[in-house]
Design an enzyme around this catalytic site. Structure first.
Site, PDB file in Angstrom:
ATOM      1  N   LYS A 115      39.209  37.346  39.519  1.00  0.00           N
ATOM      2  CA  LYS A 115      39.577  36.165  38.743  1.00  0.00           C
ATOM      3  C   LYS A 115      39.167  34.875  39.454  1.00  0.00           C
ATOM      4  O   LYS A 115      39.236  34.773  40.671  1.00  0.00           O
ATOM      5  CB  LYS A 115      41.090  36.146  38.498  1.00  0.00           C
ATOM      6  CG  LYS A 115      41.584  37.332  37.693  1.00  0.00           C
ATOM      7  CD  LYS A 115      43.057  37.185  37.344  1.00  0.00           C
ATOM      8  CE  LYS A 115      43.548  38.367  36.514  1.00  0.00           C
ATOM      9  NZ  LYS A 115      44.903  38.149  35.983  1.00  0.00           N
ATOM     10  N   LYS A 116      38.765  33.914  38.629  1.00  0.00           N
ATOM     11  CA  LYS A 116      38.512  32.559  39.110  1.00  0.00           C
ATOM     12  C   LYS A 116      38.889  31.593  37.993  1.00  0.00           C
ATOM     13  O   LYS A 116      39.175  32.005  36.871  1.00  0.00           O
ATOM     14  CB  LYS A 116      37.057  32.386  39.539  1.00  0.00           C
ATOM     15  CG  LYS A 116      36.044  32.569  38.428  1.00  0.00           C
ATOM     16  CD  LYS A 116      34.608  32.546  38.951  1.00  0.00           C
ATOM     17  CE  LYS A 116      34.213  31.204  39.514  1.00  0.00           C
ATOM     18  NZ  LYS A 116      32.781  31.131  39.906  1.00  0.00           N
TER      19      LYS A 116
END
Length: 245
Positions: A115-116
């Site tokens: 995730k970002k």
């Protein structure tokens, strides 16, 4: 704070943890999935061994999660690639763009979700289901689907949700060398499909240096689904240790 209390901490800061130490249960988790065929050479450059690509299919997903234990309300978007490991078919989770700091932190630390930060959205525009992803101020993906045109077979909906997911988990040492570098596997089993539809769909990806979704170009849209579910995430298990190899 005593030493034994420090050792029991799940995450930091000490007085305001980045995410809640709970098992994440999702109510009314909504998906827009667009399945498309892409360039096999592009997949070979990005899919890590020992995973193999048997069919050059990518799933672009936008997930709206309005009611999540410990995390509240947030939205994600990303790409998953059809792969195989030792005869088992699944998906390689390449990237997830998320609008929630607790969801990003917990997904990366507690599990292995790649995730970002990003700004995804999922909404209905007249007779069209729309999923978008912005990175910074720029649009990097737009997906559209006819709203609830045809019921989707419940078994097919479950198969999409229960497909094994593979991810790469990396944790560095303080000198920058790898401490953990593993291929992990997870599979959702605790899931209820509340509604499932399919219909005509389109997907447009825009070139971006830091959010490179368009590096897996859309050659042909081969399917789409709109799902509403209740589910609980399952833990991950390591299946390959790159450092040992």
């Amino acid at each position: 704070m005593q030493k034994q209390d420090v050792a029991r901490l799940v995450t930091t800061p000490l007085d305001s943890p980045a995410y809640a130490p709970t098992r994440y249960r999702f109510t009314d988790r909504e998906y827009l999935n667009v399945f498309y065929r892409t360039d096999p050479a592009a997949l070979r450059r990005i899919v890590p061994e020992p995973l193999t690509v048997t069919d050059p299919i990518v799933r672009f997903e936008v997930m709206r999660m309005p009611d999540t234990t410990g995390l509240g309300s947030y939205t994600e978007a990303g790409q998953l690639i059809a792969v195989e490991l030792d005869g088992e078919e699944g998906e390689f989770n390449l990237a997830m763009y998320v609008d929630s700091v607790p969801a990003i932190s917990s997904g990366r630390e507690f599990s292995a979700y790649p995730k970002k930060g990003g700004s995804p959205a999922l909404y209905v525009d007249s007779d069209t289901l729309v999923g978008t992803l912005d990175y910074g101020t720029l649009r990097v993906a737009t997906a559209t689907m006819g709203y609830k045109h045809h019921p989707l077979d419940p078994d097919e909906a479950l198969a999409q949700l229960r497909s094994p997911a593979f991810m790469v988990k990396t944790v560095p040492n303080y000198d920058g060398t790898p401490r953990i570098c593993e291929l992990v596997r997870t599979r959702i089993t605790d899931v209820t499909v509340k509604s499932a539809y399919t219909g005509p769909a389109r997907l447009e990806l825009f070139a971006h240096a830091i959010a490179p979704l368009a590096d897996l170009p859309v050659l042909e849209v081969v399917g789409a689904s709109h799902l509403l579910t209740d589910l609980t995430l399952a833990p991950v298990e390591p299946v390959f240790d790159y450092l040992a190899a």
